[in-house]
Design a protein around this motif. Structure first.
Motif, PDB file in Angstrom:
ATOM      1  N   GLN A  81       0.828  -1.206   0.000  1.00 10.53           N
ATOM      2  CA  GLN A  81       0.000   0.000   0.000  1.00 10.53           C
ATOM      3  C   GLN A  81       0.860   1.251   0.000  1.00 10.53           C
ATOM      4  OE1 GLN A  81      -3.571   0.195  -0.098  1.00 10.53           O
ATOM      5  NE2 GLN A  81      -2.858   2.245  -0.661  1.00 10.53           N
ATOM      6  N   HIS A  84       2.395   1.699  -3.483  1.00 12.66           N
ATOM      7  CA  HIS A  84       1.345   2.148  -4.408  1.00 12.66           C
ATOM      8  C   HIS A  84       1.069   3.635  -4.236  1.00 12.66           C
ATOM      9  CE1 HIS A  84      -2.363   2.168  -6.739  1.00 12.66           C
ATOM     10  NE2 HIS A  84      -2.991   2.682  -5.696  1.00 12.66           N
ATOM     11  N   ASP A  85       1.029   4.085  -2.975  1.00 10.71           N
ATOM     12  CA  ASP A  85       0.787   5.507  -2.711  1.00 10.71           C
ATOM     13  C   ASP A  85       1.970   6.370  -3.142  1.00 10.71           C
ATOM     14  OD1 ASP A  85      -1.640   4.785  -1.607  1.00 10.71           O
ATOM     15  OD2 ASP A  85      -0.927   4.860   0.459  1.00 10.71           O
ATOM     16  N   GLN A  86       3.173   5.817  -3.018  1.00 19.21           N
ATOM     17  CA  GLN A  86       4.369   6.582  -3.363  1.00 19.21           C
ATOM     18  C   GLN A  86       4.609   6.646  -4.873  1.00 19.21           C
ATOM     19  OE1 GLN A  86       6.889   8.154  -1.192  1.00 19.21           O
ATOM     20  NE2 GLN A  86       5.062   8.077   0.099  1.00 19.21           N
ATOM     21  N   ARG A  87       4.484   5.501  -5.521  1.00 23.94           N
ATOM     22  CA  ARG A  87       4.785   5.409  -6.956  1.00 23.94           C
ATOM     23  C   ARG A  87       3.857   4.375  -7.577  1.00 23.94           C
ATOM     24  NH1 ARG A  87       9.316   6.846 -10.124  1.00 23.94           N
ATOM     25  NH2 ARG A  87      10.269   7.687  -8.231  1.00 23.94           N
ATOM     26  N   GLU A  88       2.714   4.818  -8.014  1.00 24.95           N
ATOM     27  CA  GLU A  88       1.709   3.912  -8.565  1.00 24.95           C
ATOM     28  C   GLU A  88       2.240   3.219  -9.823  1.00 24.95           C
ATOM     29  OE1 GLU A  88      -2.978   4.078 -10.041  1.00 24.95           O
ATOM     30  OE2 GLU A  88      -2.013   5.837  -9.117  1.00 24.95           O
ATOM     31  N   GLY A  89       2.001   1.900  -9.901  1.00 27.38           N
ATOM     32  CA  GLY A  89       2.404   1.141 -11.074  1.00 27.38           C
ATOM     33  C   GLY A  89       3.898   0.998 -11.242  1.00 27.38           C
ATOM     34  N   VAL A 107      -1.379  -4.673  -6.147  1.00 25.11           N
ATOM     35  CA  VAL A 107      -1.477  -3.205  -6.270  1.00 25.11           C
ATOM     36  C   VAL A 107      -0.922  -2.719  -7.606  1.00 25.11           C
ATOM     37  CG1 VAL A 107      -1.429  -2.806  -3.773  1.00 25.11           C
ATOM     38  CG2 VAL A 107       0.731  -2.776  -5.078  1.00 25.11           C
ATOM     39  N   TYR A 109       2.067  -3.704  -9.149  1.00 26.53           N
ATOM     40  CA  TYR A 109       3.511  -3.605  -9.302  1.00 26.53           C
ATOM     41  C   TYR A 109       4.045  -4.716 -10.210  1.00 26.53           C
ATOM     42  CZ  TYR A 109       5.516   0.270  -6.766  1.00 26.53           C
ATOM     43  OH  TYR A 109       5.927   1.540  -6.413  1.00 26.53           O
TER      44      TYR A 109
END
Length: 282
Positions: A81, A84-89, A107, A109
């Motif tokens: 999580q 995902h919040d820091q660097r989506e995808g 998420v 990655y």
């Protein structure tokens, strides 16, 4: 935990609180049953990133404890999580087990050995020298270093095992780069758990068996805390720390009555009765 402070949500550690070496600790099933009967929102937390929530649910069922997998929050899920919040995808090179890789896949990655955004270190029982070497070289090449938790040892029937923090120290010694730890005692783990069940810190209690992780992370996240003495902390160690839990209990069995005693419904009834008594006295 006073009569003026109802508890709406509960967070609890797993090992040392609910189970010990695959066996349920007396009172654990009753505690979780009390939470479900009273409709309290709760999560079972663990710094162990090896297993998926489904795996852990099966493990708990084998011990006689039945909870939905949605009620389990691991350091792997918290790490996924966070990333995902820091660097989506983004992309990651992972040193860990299915619990961590599955969480990252879920998420969005991508797992990669070529120029990943992150090197993510988690718990594993089969640390590979080749994988650690690859992690070192990727970090030296610019990948950001993340670790699920700082625990240097983990429990086993045969004795302590080297854990994430110990392997992270090896990588740090080789690269000069320290990881960002997501799991306890980082209060980020607590906050992500609170968000998961839409809970507020002022009406939530954290239960754990370790002062240096469970109680500390609860304290820093603004939660009240209960220390149980069925795990890592001995009674004579409680006063050695610069902070104290809100309450110390011998085991989770002693917490069961508190679920009812500090429920909003019981608290409201008690306050109502107190008001009626004051009016009668007047």
């Amino acid at each position: 935990m006073t009569n003026k402070s109802p508890v709406e949500c509960w967070l609890t550690d797993m090992d040392g609180v609910l189970v010990h070496e695959e066996h349920a600790i007396p009172g654990a099933a009753e505690f979780l049953q009390a939470l479900q009967e009273t409709g309290r929102r709760f999560l079972v937390l663990t710094n162990n990133s090896i297993y998926t929530p489904r795996d852990l649910r099966a493990r708990l069922q084998g011990s006689g404890i039945d909870i939905p997998e949605e009620a389990i929050w691991t350091s792997a899920l918290a790490t996924a999580q966070f990333l995902h919040d820091q660097r989506e995808g983004g992309s990651a090179y992972v040193v860990g087990e299915a619990g961590l890789t599955t969480a990252l896949y879920n998420v969005g990655y991508t797992m990669s050995e070529r120029n990943p955004d992150y090197v993510v270190l988690g718990e594993t029982r089969t640390y590979s020298f080749t994988a650690i070497t690859r992690a070192i070289r990727l970090i030296e090449g610019g990948a950001r270093f993340i670790a699920t938790n700082p625990d240097v040892t983990g429990p086993s029937a045969e004795g302590p095992l080297p854990a994430t923090g110990a392997i992270a120290a090896m990588i740090t010694a080789a690269t000069g780069v320290k990881p960002y730890y997501v799991g306890k005692p980082n209060p980020l783990m607590m906050r992500s758990a609170l968000n998961r069940i839409d809970a507020h810190s002022e009406s939530t209690v954290m239960i754990g068996d370790r002062l240096d992780t469970d109680v500390r992370s609860g304290l820093e996240a603004g939660l009240r805390s209960i220390l149980v003495l069925t795990g890592s902390t001995r009674p004579d160690q409680v006063d050695r720390y610069p902070f104290v839990p809100t309450r110390v209990c011998d085991s989770i069995a002693d917490v069961v009555p508190l679920v009812h005693e500090f429920s909003p419904e019981r608290m409201a009834a008690a306050q109502s009765e107190g008001g009626e008594h004051r009016e009668a006295d007047a």
